[in-house]
Design a protein around this motif. Sequence first.
Motif, PDB file in Angstrom:
ATOM      1  N   TYR A 694     -12.256   7.810  -8.270  1.00  0.00           N
ATOM      2  CA  TYR A 694     -13.600   7.277  -8.016  1.00  0.00           C
ATOM      3  C   TYR A 694     -13.494   5.995  -7.211  1.00  0.00           C
ATOM      4  CZ  TYR A 694     -12.101   5.259 -12.531  1.00  0.00           C
ATOM      5  OH  TYR A 694     -11.386   4.690 -13.549  1.00  0.00           O
ATOM      6  N   ARG A 695     -14.641   5.407  -6.957  1.00  0.00           N
ATOM      7  CA  ARG A 695     -14.706   4.178  -6.165  1.00  0.00           C
ATOM      8  C   ARG A 695     -15.103   2.999  -7.046  1.00  0.00           C
ATOM      9  NH1 ARG A 695     -17.647   6.364  -0.638  1.00  0.00           N
ATOM     10  NH2 ARG A 695     -16.911   8.498  -0.806  1.00  0.00           N
ATOM     11  N   VAL A 696     -14.844   1.797  -6.515  1.00  0.00           N
ATOM     12  CA  VAL A 696     -15.335   0.579  -7.157  1.00  0.00           C
ATOM     13  C   VAL A 696     -16.194  -0.176  -6.152  1.00  0.00           C
ATOM     14  CG1 VAL A 696     -13.360   0.421  -8.718  1.00  0.00           C
ATOM     15  CG2 VAL A 696     -13.286  -0.757  -6.507  1.00  0.00           C
ATOM     16  N   SER A 697     -17.031  -1.054  -6.656  1.00  0.00           N
ATOM     17  CA  SER A 697     -17.973  -1.778  -5.787  1.00  0.00           C
ATOM     18  C   SER A 697     -17.264  -2.679  -4.784  1.00  0.00           C
ATOM     19  CB  SER A 697     -18.921  -2.635  -6.641  1.00  0.00           C
ATOM     20  OG  SER A 697     -19.617  -1.864  -7.583  1.00  0.00           O
ATOM     21  N   GLU A 698     -16.085  -3.175  -5.154  1.00  0.00           N
ATOM     22  CA  GLU A 698     -15.441  -4.216  -4.366  1.00  0.00           C
ATOM     23  C   GLU A 698     -14.685  -3.683  -3.146  1.00  0.00           C
ATOM     24  OE1 GLU A 698     -16.079  -5.509  -8.534  1.00  0.00           O
ATOM     25  OE2 GLU A 698     -15.181  -3.734  -7.610  1.00  0.00           O
ATOM     26  N   LEU A 773      -8.699   6.935 -11.797  1.00  0.00           N
ATOM     27  CA  LEU A 773      -8.119   5.969 -10.869  1.00  0.00           C
ATOM     28  C   LEU A 773      -9.015   5.810  -9.648  1.00  0.00           C
ATOM     29  CD1 LEU A 773      -5.713   8.310 -11.659  1.00  0.00           C
ATOM     30  CD2 LEU A 773      -4.278   6.466 -10.783  1.00  0.00           C
ATOM     31  N   PRO A 774      -9.113   4.598  -9.094  1.00  0.00           N
ATOM     32  CA  PRO A 774      -9.778   4.435  -7.788  1.00  0.00           C
ATOM     33  C   PRO A 774      -8.833   4.899  -6.687  1.00  0.00           C
ATOM     34  CG  PRO A 774      -8.914   2.334  -8.522  1.00  0.00           C
ATOM     35  CD  PRO A 774      -8.635   3.303  -9.637  1.00  0.00           C
ATOM     36  N   TYR A 788      -0.067  -1.509  -4.680  1.00  0.00           N
ATOM     37  CA  TYR A 788       0.427  -0.161  -4.954  1.00  0.00           C
ATOM     38  C   TYR A 788      -0.119   0.831  -3.923  1.00  0.00           C
ATOM     39  CZ  TYR A 788       1.739  -2.494  -9.301  1.00  0.00           C
ATOM     40  OH  TYR A 788       2.243  -3.384 -10.219  1.00  0.00           O
ATOM     41  N   ASP A 789       0.089   2.094  -4.159  1.00  0.00           N
ATOM     42  CA  ASP A 789      -0.215   3.084  -3.134  1.00  0.00           C
ATOM     43  C   ASP A 789      -1.441   3.915  -3.514  1.00  0.00           C
ATOM     44  OD1 ASP A 789       0.075   4.496  -0.755  1.00  0.00           O
ATOM     45  OD2 ASP A 789       2.201   4.932  -1.061  1.00  0.00           O
ATOM     46  N   SER A 790      -1.722   4.921  -2.699  1.00  0.00           N
ATOM     47  CA  SER A 790      -2.948   5.699  -2.836  1.00  0.00           C
ATOM     48  C   SER A 790      -2.892   6.684  -3.999  1.00  0.00           C
ATOM     49  CB  SER A 790      -3.220   6.486  -1.555  1.00  0.00           C
ATOM     50  OG  SER A 790      -4.302   7.376  -1.721  1.00  0.00           O
ATOM     51  N   SER A 791      -3.979   6.784  -4.730  1.00  0.00           N
ATOM     52  CA  SER A 791      -4.080   7.759  -5.815  1.00  0.00           C
ATOM     53  C   SER A 791      -4.124   9.191  -5.302  1.00  0.00           C
ATOM     54  CB  SER A 791      -5.316   7.463  -6.672  1.00  0.00           C
ATOM     55  OG  SER A 791      -5.209   6.198  -7.286  1.00  0.00           O
ATOM     56  N   ASN A 792      -4.397   9.346  -3.999  1.00  0.00           N
ATOM     57  CA  ASN A 792      -4.397  10.703  -3.442  1.00  0.00           C
ATOM     58  C   ASN A 792      -2.991  11.275  -3.280  1.00  0.00           C
ATOM     59  OD1 ASN A 792      -7.048  11.764  -3.114  1.00  0.00           O
ATOM     60  ND2 ASN A 792      -7.439  10.160  -1.605  1.00  0.00           N
ATOM     61  N   LEU A 793      -1.963  10.506  -3.587  1.00  0.00           N
ATOM     62  CA  LEU A 793      -0.623  11.076  -3.682  1.00  0.00           C
ATOM     63  C   LEU A 793      -0.548  12.086  -4.821  1.00  0.00           C
ATOM     64  CD1 LEU A 793       1.411   7.779  -3.205  1.00  0.00           C
ATOM     65  CD2 LEU A 793       1.291   9.660  -1.569  1.00  0.00           C
TER      66      LEU A 793
END
Length: 818
Positions: A694-698, A773-774, A788-793
């Motif tokens: 998901y996304r976060v506002s920041e 995870l965002p 750190y790295d992308s959750s799309n890994l």
Amino acid sequence: MTNHWIDLKNADVILAMGGNPASNHPISMKWIMRAREKGAKLICVDPRFTRTAAKADLYAPLRSGSDIAFLGGMVNYILENNLYFKEYVANYTNASFLVHPDFKTPADLDGLFSGYDPENRKYDKSTWAFQKDENGVPLRDLSLQDPNCVFQHLKKQYLRYTPEKVSSITGTPLDKLMAVYELYGSTGKPDRVGTECYAMGWTQHTVGTQNIRTMAIIQLLLGNMGRAGGGVNALRGESNVQGSTDHGILFHILTGYLPTPKASLVDLATYIEKTTPKTNDPNSTNWWSNRGKYITSLLKAHFGSAATRENDFGYSWMPKLDDGMNASWLNLFDKMYEGQFEGFFAWGQNPACSGANSNKTRMAMTKLKWLVNVNLFDNETGSFWRGPDLNPSEIDTEVFMLPCCSSVEKEGSITNSGRWGQWRYKAIDPIGQSRPDAEIMNELFFKVRELYKKEGGAFPDPVVNLSWDYGEKDAAGKVRHIDTHAVAKEINGYYLEDVYDGNGQLVGKKGDLVKSFAFLKDDGSTSSGNWLYCNSYIMKDGKPFNMMARRGKEDPTGLGLFSDWTWAWPVNRRIIYNRASVDLQGNPWDPGKAVLTWNAADKKWVGDVPDGGAPPMGQSGKLPFIMKPDGVASVFGPGLSEGPFPEHYEALECPLEENSMSKQRINPTIKIFGDDMDAFYSCDLRYPFVATTYRVSEHWQTGVMTRHCSWQLEMQPQNFVEMSVELGKELGISNGETVVVVSGRGEVKAVAMITERFKPFKIADSTVHQVGLPWHFGWQYPEDGSGYDSSNLLTPTVGDANTMIPETKAFMVNVRKA
């Protein structure tokens, strides 16, 4: 959105499911709160207790990937308790249509519809057809009692979705489930209306299209489409996503949602004949019957005077898809991984972090000869060759960086979720060597055309014949700088000749901007770069007038239509299918929220711009759903891959060995990718937890813009994983610890956030944990790798059966201490 942001204030009940508007679409939340101030109720259904849930009157949790079960149960509840809006359903939907006698549903065939071919993983849809009379018009039973009518098939399909069964699949407590059904089901009355707001939480699944279809069925049963405070409303994840799809950014559509030509459609006449929906129902407007006018006007916009009747208006110069070809995201990168591409323009994107199964995406780019990265900053895509686990000495890809400027450094329009095209002005000049996207395209176009003219090529015609009159030209004929207004005018379209109506009256003078798409022609006398935007830049007092730049604040209806503020497609209509907001005589279902009213004395509509303009059905008029060939909305949708009704299937990766609803565990029509990098793991003890992103506002998308802003990065500096207090105890992980989240495709570090926002689910007598995870982070910046790295890994290579959007909202992982 079928409606628009401000219209949310008119709802009596708002369902936020598949999105988190409070965090990710704060403008929508502003209007949701306005509705609540007037007594409306907000329902939030989400795996996680979000900021939206904190403001909701009713919150219900559910396991990611079980939305159709949840919504199918609501369909059953509405039907079993006679809460549907019968007059609306019978007259304005295809619920009364009679289906082929041999049609079977998953209730008959244990999870499959009639016609399934297991070898090819697709359906023969012949039994999904409607019965028709001697004139070719679908047979109907307005009493909705015929056993072959859509309504009865619908009841049979969802009778299996009992509250107890749904609760066992979704993990939603039974009392919460029934409370949601009761509250939202209360809107099926003329004086009440409900709306739904969704985002990627619904779309990014192997059943994403059917998630939205299920909600559309609910809205049609309750009579909530076309009405103020109603609709099915996509909360776009970026302020111009709606505009980008309107203008043909996807492989299968041209601008204005015209189908991309296929190789078998050998000429313009064949294209028009084969792609234009047809109807024999005299009560149907079937607006798509105008497709010939729209495609011809588009060709004239593309190729100008070079497009003539003699050369089929340049149709042969248009790109074609091979029959059966799917050039969507997952397939493109699959072909790239196989070495079938030489080059790649990564324009305004960061696929090294945004692409599902990002390890595969990154490896795919190593097979390229060249890559052009057009972006504000360097990113994980532009620097993929020096990323984790890659050896630059083994990669031959040549990378070019073209710096482009931000939205505040250029003039132009955006089209927001509510279809409002809004003109923006440049605040500052581009910084450094960066240029607006249009200027980069301008340079590329003239250089490529120069090379084609000089050196020839396999097929130079599309480039050398392309019309490019977007500004003052130098002595060599090159546009010096792009005039954005010239582009907007071409999108609207021109009269290329004097145009007359059937009575010989002049309706458009050569060189003037076309008034609206109703005046477009199929004879080459008009142009339009996008028929939907025809009326966005018009002639007023003999001069061009930019409708998108308007800022009028009048709102005579009090509904928040604000018809003089900017411009909305089509033809400034604020609520789509608004003629469904009235009864057969043209009287609004709810006079207190009248979008339209038929003035019988003057024989005209009053209120919003009417959908089609024809009189109401009871006045010898037309059916209200003008873009549908049959003139009515589709409760039964035979055009989709996996079935005309939504059916619950589990995600490709899930914690269950069986689908509790049937023997068919996963969507039977999804594409299964076969490489080792595409491996998936379901019910595997190594990956026991459901995960979602998901996304976060920041942060913004993959964080390329926001991670470079120190104040944004300070607020959200690192990737994190949320998990329940119970799961934290089970794993021995404390809040704030660094952990590794791992799937069958990769792993990523994250900070553990132990929270009560997640709770364990009770699924079919088992306890199922979920984490979240965002997806805003990447290794390239901060430069020390601390984010750190992308959750799309972690996410799998699999997509929706219709759109191929990746399934990044439900997959399986494990979590361990770093």
